[in-house]
Design a protein around this motif. Sequence first.
Motif, mmCIF file in Angstrom:
data_model
loop_
_atom_site.group_PDB
_atom_site.id
_atom_site.type_symbol
_atom_site.label_atom_id
_atom_site.label_comp_id
_atom_site.label_asym_id
_atom_site.label_seq_id
_atom_site.Cartn_x
_atom_site.Cartn_y
_atom_site.Cartn_z
ATOM 1 N N GLN A 116 0.833 -1.207 0.000
ATOM 2 C CA GLN A 116 0.000 0.000 0.000
ATOM 3 C C GLN A 116 0.864 1.251 0.000
ATOM 4 O O GLN A 116 0.570 2.226 -0.700
ATOM 5 C CB GLN A 116 -0.925 -0.010 1.237
ATOM 6 C CG GLN A 116 -2.022 1.040 1.210
ATOM 7 C CD GLN A 116 -1.540 2.403 1.666
ATOM 8 O OE1 GLN A 116 -0.626 2.495 2.492
ATOM 9 N NE2 GLN A 116 -2.169 3.460 1.150
ATOM 10 N N HIS A 128 -5.651 2.506 -2.770
ATOM 11 C CA HIS A 128 -6.917 2.630 -2.039
ATOM 12 C C HIS A 128 -7.460 1.260 -1.661
ATOM 13 O O HIS A 128 -7.923 1.050 -0.528
ATOM 14 C CB HIS A 128 -7.935 3.380 -2.901
ATOM 15 C CG HIS A 128 -9.267 3.542 -2.241
ATOM 16 N ND1 HIS A 128 -9.489 4.428 -1.211
ATOM 17 C CD2 HIS A 128 -10.460 2.912 -2.449
ATOM 18 C CE1 HIS A 128 -10.744 4.341 -0.817
ATOM 19 N NE2 HIS A 128 -11.351 3.430 -1.550
ATOM 20 N N GLU A 129 -7.397 0.309 -2.588
ATOM 21 C CA GLU A 129 -7.888 -1.045 -2.318
ATOM 22 C C GLU A 129 -7.019 -1.743 -1.267
ATOM 23 O O GLU A 129 -7.529 -2.439 -0.379
ATOM 24 C CB GLU A 129 -7.905 -1.859 -3.608
ATOM 25 C CG GLU A 129 -8.918 -1.357 -4.635
ATOM 26 C CD GLU A 129 -8.892 -2.181 -5.910
ATOM 27 O OE1 GLU A 129 -8.166 -3.208 -5.930
ATOM 28 O OE2 GLU A 129 -9.602 -1.814 -6.874
ATOM 29 N N SER A 147 -7.799 -0.481 2.198
ATOM 30 C CA SER A 147 -9.024 -1.096 2.725
ATOM 31 C C SER A 147 -8.751 -2.502 3.232
ATOM 32 O O SER A 147 -9.234 -2.898 4.312
ATOM 33 C CB SER A 147 -10.104 -1.139 1.629
ATOM 34 O OG SER A 147 -10.465 0.173 1.228
#
Length: 207
Positions: free
Chosen positions: A113, A141-142, A145
């Motif tokens: 990330q 972003h994924e 999460s």
Amino acid sequence: MMRALGNSERGVFDQATRLMHWLTAGLMLSVFVLAFSIDLATSQASHTAFLQLHRSVGLTVWVVTLSRLAWRQFAKYPDWPSDMSQAMRVAAMASEYALYALLLVQPILGILQTNAHGDHVNLFVIGQLPALIEKNPPLAHELLSAHKAVGFSLLGLIALHVSAALFHHFWRRDDTLTAMLPAAAAWRAHGAKLALVGNRTESERRC
């Protein structure tokens, strides 16, 4: 507390296993404190410091976890409590394997990330680690999460682990918790002394 097949008759976990267990616990506490501190930072400098420390401690957890898994191949663990059902043993081992898996996956998600966001991880005083992937904001972003989801899953498993240890100690009154305490032998001796005093007191009351 995960146990290998072919357990020994020793009453406590070996010193290295206990050391790495409590080191992991302390590191995970630091990881979560730093994670929640990032959003509470009052300046950009403190935000960056908390973030880099969070990443560094997370990677340290990854290294310690690998070391624990390697050491398991040589360590001899105490037997399960004799009255512990097979279902409880399977549940205990399943939760332990899940904890190990998440402890290995979470730091990798964090690194990916960070790289996808366009940043690098600075590992304490060692320096900047090379990027594993190129900058990719949608992927970042994924991954963030996923990183958060795994983090909350870890919190849940840790809470379950602590609850199980307390259940064994206070409800079942077996040696599962004391076998992993830092000074396990001393705790065992203290517990036996208390039990002896309690039995004597009970006998005196009956008389």
